[in-house]
Design an enzyme around this catalytic site. Sequence first.
Site, PDB file in Angstrom:
ATOM      1  N   LYS A  98       0.812  -1.217   0.000  1.00 25.64           N
ATOM      2  CA  LYS A  98       0.000   0.000   0.000  1.00 25.64           C
ATOM      3  C   LYS A  98       0.847   1.269   0.000  1.00 25.64           C
ATOM      4  O   LYS A  98       0.492   2.276  -0.600  1.00 25.64           O
ATOM      5  CB  LYS A  98      -0.954   0.008   1.191  1.00 25.64           C
ATOM      6  N   GLU A 120      -9.487   7.392   4.046  1.00 26.95           N
ATOM      7  CA  GLU A 120     -10.404   6.566   4.819  1.00 26.95           C
ATOM      8  C   GLU A 120      -9.754   5.206   4.971  1.00 26.95           C
ATOM      9  O   GLU A 120      -8.886   4.825   4.191  1.00 26.95           O
ATOM     10  CB  GLU A 120     -11.753   6.442   4.114  1.00 26.95           C
ATOM     11  N   SER A 387       1.629  -9.706  -1.279  1.00 20.66           N
ATOM     12  CA  SER A 387       1.282  -8.295  -1.086  1.00 20.66           C
ATOM     13  C   SER A 387       1.589  -7.757   0.305  1.00 20.66           C
ATOM     14  O   SER A 387       1.819  -6.564   0.474  1.00 20.66           O
ATOM     15  CB  SER A 387      -0.192  -8.064  -1.416  1.00 20.66           C
TER      16      SER A 387
HETATM   17  C1  LIG Z   1      -5.221  -3.916   1.176  1.00 16.54           C
HETATM   18  C2  LIG Z   1      -4.503  -5.177   0.897  1.00 16.54           C
HETATM   19  C3  LIG Z   1      -4.836  -6.011  -0.202  1.00 16.54           C
HETATM   20  C4  LIG Z   1      -5.980  -5.742  -1.115  1.00 16.54           C
HETATM   21  O1  LIG Z   1      -5.970  -4.575  -1.824  1.00 16.54           O
HETATM   22  P1  LIG Z   1      -5.670  -4.483  -3.391  1.00 16.54           P
HETATM   23  O2  LIG Z   1      -5.938  -3.066  -3.680  1.00 16.54           O
HETATM   24  O3  LIG Z   1      -6.597  -5.426  -4.113  1.00 16.54           O
HETATM   25  O4  LIG Z   1      -4.251  -4.880  -3.597  1.00 16.54           O
HETATM   26  C5  LIG Z   1      -4.086  -7.140  -0.417  1.00 16.54           C
HETATM   27  N1  LIG Z   1      -3.073  -7.486   0.397  1.00 16.54           N
HETATM   28  C6  LIG Z   1      -2.724  -6.737   1.462  1.00 16.54           C
HETATM   29  C7  LIG Z   1      -1.595  -7.193   2.320  1.00 16.54           C
HETATM   30  C8  LIG Z   1      -3.424  -5.564   1.759  1.00 16.54           C
HETATM   31  O5  LIG Z   1      -3.079  -4.829   2.822  1.00 16.54           O
END
Ligand SMILES: *Cc1c(COP(=O)(O)O)cnc(C)c1O
Length: 402
Positions: A98, A120, A387
Site C-alpha cells: 500500500k 479513509e 502483497s
Molecule cells: C489492502 C490489501 C490487499 C488488497 O488490496 P488491493 O488493492 O486489491 O491490492 C491485499 N493485500 C494486502 C496485504 C493488503 O493490505
Amino acid sequence: MHKYKRNEKYSLPTSDGFFGEFGGRFTPPEMEDVLNQLERDFNQAFNDEEFLNKVYKTLQEVSNRPSPLYFAKKLTEYYGKGKIYLKREDLNYTGSHKINNVIGQALLAQRTGKKHLIAETGAGQHGVATATVAAYLGMKCTIFMGAEDIERQKLNVDRMRLLGADVRSVEFGTKTLKEAVDAAIDYWVKNANDTFYVLGSTVGPHPYPLMVRSFQAIIGQEAKEQILALEGKLPNYVLACVGGGSNSSGIFYNFIDDENVKLIGLEAGGKGVDTEFHGASLTMGKKVILHGMRQYALVDKNGEVCESYSISAGIDYPGSGPELCYLKDAGRAEFYPITDKEAVAAFKRLSHTEGIVPAIESAHAVAYLEKLMPNTEKDDIVIVSLSGRGDKDCERLIEQVE
Ligand SMILES: *Cc1c(COP(=O)(O)O)cnc(C)c1O
C-alpha cells in the site's frame, strides 16, 4: 533512475477514464472540479521525469525498494516441479504494497501545494501507511474511520494516533468503511484547496484507478527486470490476490503486452461462492455503478449492491477495480475464488515451508498454487505477488490453523 514504464500496445484507460465499458466518472456535480484538477495535476506529474525520480528515490529510502524477487526453493520442492518466485511486497515499510501508492500520491499532494492528507480506512492498513508518510513529509493527516472499525482495529488506531494523525470516528449508517468514504469525500470537496484525498486502491472515479495503478506498476516492472536477470525469460504465470485491485493491477500492468504470460487474480471466496458469504465480485458480480465507477460488484436478488464477506479484511470488498473488470471480459486475465479455508491452509504452508508468514490476503494467491502446480510444465515459472506480511493475522488465525 525511476522504473515507471509505459506499455507499447496496451494504452488504457481512455482520456475519460474508461477501461472498455468499466471505470469512468459517475459522481455528483460538486466533485467535478476537484477531480478535473486532480487529473491535470496527475498527468503533468506523471510525465515529469524529475517527479518520477523523486518518487522512486523516496521508495528506495523509506521502503527498501526494489523489493526482492525471492526464489521459494522449498515451496517449489513441495510441488516437485516448476519454479515459484515470490515478489516480496511484504518487506515494504509498514508491511504491504500500500505504501507504494501512498508515497506517490503524497508527493503529488506536496507538488501541488497541499498541506493536508486525508484518507479513509477499514482495517487500518491504508490509514497507517498514510499517517506514516504524512509524518515523514511533515504534513497534517486526518483519517476517517467507522466507529465499528475503530473498536475492532485498536492497534492500528493507536499506531495512527502515535504517528500524529487525527483519527475521526464516523458515527452514522453501518459505521464502517462505506460511511468513512462518504465522510472523507464530503470533507475533501469542502476543503480541496489545501487537502489531498489519498485513495488506497484502484477504485473510485477517474483518475483514481489510473493513478493508483500507475504508482503500483512499480511492482510488475521490477519483477519483470528481476526475472529476466535471474532466468533470462519471462514467467509463465503471475498470480495476485484481488481486493480493490491495486497489487494485482500493479504486478499485471507491465506484463499485459506479453501475451504468453498468464495473469491470474484470486478473489475472496469466503465460505464458498454458492453461499452469501464471499467477496468474489469478478467471478459472481454484475455490472453496476458503485463508488463513482462502472464495475462488477456483488448484488442481491433485487439488484442492490450487497455486503461482501471474507476472513481477510483487505479483500473484503463488494466490487473490483475497472481495469480488472476489463481484463476479465477481454480474456486477458482470469479470476478464481479461494475460500477462507484454502487461504488459511496456504497461510500455514508458506509459514512452514519458507519461514514467511504472509498476510491472509496474500495467502489467497499462494493458495492457488495447489490448483495450478499439478497442471504446469516442468520448467514453468510462476511469480506470486506476496502483497503483505501476516503478523497482523497471527493472533486471530492461529486457532484455525490445522
Ligand atoms: C489492502 C490489501 C490487499 C488488497 O488490496 P488491493 O488493492 O486489491 O491490492 C491485499 N493485500 C494486502 C496485504 C493488503 O493490505
